[in-house]
Design a protein around this motif. Structure first.
Motif, PDB file in Angstrom:
ATOM      1  N   ALA A   1       0.873  -1.178   0.000  1.00  0.00           N
ATOM      2  CA  ALA A   1       0.000   0.000   0.000  1.00  0.00           C
ATOM      3  C   ALA A   1       0.906   1.222   0.000  1.00  0.00           C
ATOM      4  CB  ALA A   1      -0.906   0.002   1.224  1.00  0.00           C
ATOM      5  N   ILE A   2       0.991   1.925  -1.129  1.00  0.00           N
ATOM      6  CA  ILE A   2       1.867   3.088  -1.245  1.00  0.00           C
ATOM      7  C   ILE A   2       1.112   4.211  -1.953  1.00  0.00           C
ATOM      8  CG2 ILE A   2       3.982   1.729  -1.267  1.00  0.00           C
ATOM      9  CD1 ILE A   2       4.102   1.956  -4.226  1.00  0.00           C
TER      10      ILE A   2
ATOM     11  N   SER B   1      -5.769  10.941   1.412  1.00  0.00           N
ATOM     12  CA  SER B   1      -5.494  11.718   2.615  1.00  0.00           C
ATOM     13  C   SER B   1      -6.318  12.993   2.594  1.00  0.00           C
ATOM     14  CB  SER B   1      -4.000  12.061   2.689  1.00  0.00           C
ATOM     15  OG  SER B   1      -3.737  12.857   3.823  1.00  0.00           O
ATOM     16  N   ARG B   2      -7.161  13.155   3.586  1.00  0.00           N
ATOM     17  CA  ARG B   2      -8.003  14.348   3.698  1.00  0.00           C
ATOM     18  C   ARG B   2      -7.669  15.128   4.969  1.00  0.00           C
ATOM     19  NH1 ARG B   2     -13.770  11.356   2.176  1.00  0.00           N
ATOM     20  NH2 ARG B   2     -13.090  10.564   0.130  1.00  0.00           N
TER      21      ARG B   2
ATOM     22  N   VAL C   1      -2.684  13.224  -2.192  1.00  0.00           N
ATOM     23  CA  VAL C   1      -2.018  12.008  -1.708  1.00  0.00           C
ATOM     24  C   VAL C   1      -3.029  10.869  -1.717  1.00  0.00           C
ATOM     25  CG1 VAL C   1      -0.798  10.924   0.213  1.00  0.00           C
ATOM     26  CG2 VAL C   1      -0.425  13.348  -0.289  1.00  0.00           C
ATOM     27  N   ALA C   2      -2.891   9.981  -2.701  1.00  0.00           N
ATOM     28  CA  ALA C   2      -3.793   8.839  -2.847  1.00  0.00           C
ATOM     29  C   ALA C   2      -3.003   7.558  -2.639  1.00  0.00           C
ATOM     30  CB  ALA C   2      -4.442   8.850  -4.225  1.00  0.00           C
ATOM     31  N   THR C   3      -3.469   6.717  -1.725  1.00  0.00           N
ATOM     32  CA  THR C   3      -2.807   5.442  -1.456  1.00  0.00           C
ATOM     33  C   THR C   3      -3.438   4.355  -2.315  1.00  0.00           C
ATOM     34  OG1 THR C   3      -2.335   6.101   0.827  1.00  0.00           O
ATOM     35  CG2 THR C   3      -2.227   3.755   0.324  1.00  0.00           C
ATOM     36  N   VAL C   4      -2.603   3.623  -3.027  1.00  0.00           N
ATOM     37  CA  VAL C   4      -3.078   2.559  -3.905  1.00  0.00           C
ATOM     38  C   VAL C   4      -2.437   1.236  -3.510  1.00  0.00           C
ATOM     39  CG1 VAL C   4      -3.563   4.057  -5.876  1.00  0.00           C
ATOM     40  CG2 VAL C   4      -1.264   3.117  -5.585  1.00  0.00           C
ATOM     41  N   LEU C   5      -3.075   0.148  -3.912  1.00  0.00           N
ATOM     42  CA  LEU C   5      -2.513  -1.186  -3.690  1.00  0.00           C
ATOM     43  C   LEU C   5      -1.737  -1.572  -4.936  1.00  0.00           C
ATOM     44  CD1 LEU C   5      -2.307  -3.636  -1.802  1.00  0.00           C
ATOM     45  CD2 LEU C   5      -4.302  -4.589  -2.996  1.00  0.00           C
ATOM     46  N   VAL C   6      -0.465  -1.866  -4.749  1.00  0.00           N
ATOM     47  CA  VAL C   6       0.427  -2.212  -5.861  1.00  0.00           C
ATOM     48  C   VAL C   6       0.877  -3.659  -5.698  1.00  0.00           C
ATOM     49  CG1 VAL C   6       2.611  -1.672  -6.993  1.00  0.00           C
ATOM     50  CG2 VAL C   6       1.194   0.169  -6.082  1.00  0.00           C
TER      51      VAL C   6
ATOM     52  N   SER D   1      -9.643  11.178   8.678  1.00  0.00           N
ATOM     53  CA  SER D   1      -8.786  12.011   7.848  1.00  0.00           C
ATOM     54  C   SER D   1      -8.167  11.247   6.678  1.00  0.00           C
ATOM     55  CB  SER D   1      -7.667  12.639   8.694  1.00  0.00           C
ATOM     56  OG  SER D   1      -6.818  11.633   9.223  1.00  0.00           O
ATOM     57  N   ALA D   2      -8.336   9.929   6.640  1.00  0.00           N
ATOM     58  CA  ALA D   2      -7.867   9.124   5.499  1.00  0.00           C
ATOM     59  C   ALA D   2      -8.742   7.877   5.413  1.00  0.00           C
ATOM     60  CB  ALA D   2      -6.396   8.750   5.665  1.00  0.00           C
ATOM     61  N   PRO D   3     -10.012   8.032   5.033  1.00  0.00           N
ATOM     62  CA  PRO D   3     -10.952   6.912   5.042  1.00  0.00           C
ATOM     63  C   PRO D   3     -10.681   5.911   3.919  1.00  0.00           C
ATOM     64  CG  PRO D   3     -11.980   8.833   4.070  1.00  0.00           C
ATOM     65  CD  PRO D   3     -10.641   9.290   4.576  1.00  0.00           C
ATOM     66  N   PRO D   4     -11.077   4.653   4.116  1.00  0.00           N
ATOM     67  CA  PRO D   4     -10.936   3.663   3.044  1.00  0.00           C
ATOM     68  C   PRO D   4     -11.782   4.048   1.836  1.00  0.00           C
ATOM     69  CG  PRO D   4     -11.360   2.599   5.175  1.00  0.00           C
ATOM     70  CD  PRO D   4     -11.603   4.056   5.364  1.00  0.00           C
TER      71      PRO D   4
END
Length: 395
Positions: free
Chosen positions: A145-146, A172-173, A272-277, A331-334
């Motif tokens: 998760a990056i 990220s909010r 800032v968006a976290t994605v599954l790689v 502040s960073a919901p799924p």
């Protein structure tokens, strides 16, 4: 006046003959043979690596196993959206001790999708990058998760892993923040010491803050931090006038010294968006496993949004430095399935898509000479599994 034959004529002719002979020998391949025979060490050594070949070449011809017989390892650094990953896997482990603690509850992936998966927590983003680069077969992880900006920055070093983005985990909010002591506003950062961990997404956020304030990178004095978690400590100890890091860490540090938070990603909720790689070899070998992971994470995310309590408890155990885990999730919901569809351009609209975010981050890092030329965004994602799950679940 008669022309006289000077003493340099014969050497000149000899040089012409040698030049013609060299050209002929080079074209006929005689020079290469002589070099290989008498000077083998002088020949350029070519190093081959897995990145020279497609990631799926070692996948079985027949579908021998829909999921790996060993646990699937998913690496992450703690943030609010990780609550869904923890709920899906039943909790966090480490590479040194990947076994699930005795008596721990089973995650949704095990109970609903018959898949053994472990969430592996890392202290720094750089350690996570290294684990994804080597893979689970060699002491690393299968997935990670990056943030999209990190993928853009790391892509050259992850060439052999052939990373493929498969889903959006969250945005990220307000999780990233820039706090300062003795600095009343962003414009006053000029000439100040700005502490940041250069291998984390907080660095990307800090660059956005400078652009918003109309400052150049040379207008601040950069202080390199060993990790994102060192930001609050650096501010408390006076090693920096301002720091970029996690809100729960830097907000408290600024308050202790009479400072304040000047900006958060609530001002840029699509940055800032976290994605599954997934590693390319894993995705090619176990496509059904990728589909199960996506289903499990979407189910867990829906559960966290409905009742954040269980996910918050797991997150609080893993990352107390995030502060109140419920607030960290807020502040960073799924991400939801609808978020994923819009982010990857499958349906609906998003202010910023994956391709736009990746390309802009790549261009920025090339501009500041952090990376070389990166491939197009479409070469870094594999949406087959997400499309499959999206179509199966309907509108």
């Amino acid at each position: 006046m008669a022309l006289r034959r000077g003493p340099g004529l014969y050497p000149f002719l000899a040089l012409c003959v040698l030049g013609v002979g060299y050209l002929l020998a080079s074209r006929l391949g005689y020079l290469d043979r002589l070099q290989a025979r008498f000077f083998p060490a002088a020949k350029e050594a070519v190093r081959l690596s897995p990145g020279d070949f497609p990631a799926g070449v070692a996948a079985p011809v027949a579908d021998l196993a829909s999921v790996p017989l060993r646990p699937t390892l998913i690496g992450f650094t703690a943030r609010g959206s990780a609550a869904s990953l923890l709920l899906a896997t039943g909790g966090a482990s480490t590479l040194d001790n990947p076994e699930v603690p005795a008596g721990a509850a089973q995650g949704l992936l095990k109970t609903a999708y018959a898949m053994d998966a472990r969430a592996v927590v890392f202290a720094t983003d750089e350690e996570l990058r290294q684990a994804l680069a080597v893979g689970a077969e060699h002491g690393g992880v299968d997935m990670a998760a990056i943030s999209v900006d990190r993928l853009a920055a790391w892509l050259p070093s992850l060439r052999d892993a052939a990373p493929r983005t498969v889903m959006l985990l969250g945005r990220s909010r307000g999780q990233e923040a820039l706090a300062a002591v003795g600095v009343p506003d962003l414009a006053s950062l000029r000439g100040k010491r700005l502490g940041v961990y250069a291998s984390g997404s907080s660095y990307y956020f800090a660059l956005w803050v400078l652009s918003r304030a109309g400052l150049r990178m040379t207008d601040v004095r950069w202080v390199d931090l060993p990790s994102t978690l060192d930001a609050g400590r650096a501010l408390r100890e006076g090693r920096a006038d301002a720091v970029a890091g996690l809100w729960g860490d830097v907000e408290l540090a600024a308050k202790d010294r009479g400072g304040a938070v000047l900006a958060t990603t609530a001002d840029a909720p699509h940055l800032v968006a976290t994605v599954l790689v997934a590693r390319g070899d894993y995705a090619a070998r176990y496509p059904d496993a990728v589909r199960r992971v996506i289903r499990g994470l979407l189910d867990a995310g829906a559960s966290v949004q409905k009742d954040p309590g269980p996910g918050a408890r797991l997150l609080g155990e893993v990352a107390p430095y995030l502060g109140d885990p419920t607030e960290a999730i807020r502040s960073a919901p799924p991400a939801t399935l609808a978020d994923n569809r819009a982010f990857f351009g499958l349906s609906g609209e998003a202010p910023v898509t994956y391709d736009e975010l990746f390309q802009s981050a790549s261009a920025l890092y090339r501009k500041i000479r952090r990376t070389a030329v990166a491939p197009p965004a479409e070469d870094t994602r594999d949406l087959g599994a997400l499309k499959y799950v999206s179509e199966a679940r309907g509108p």
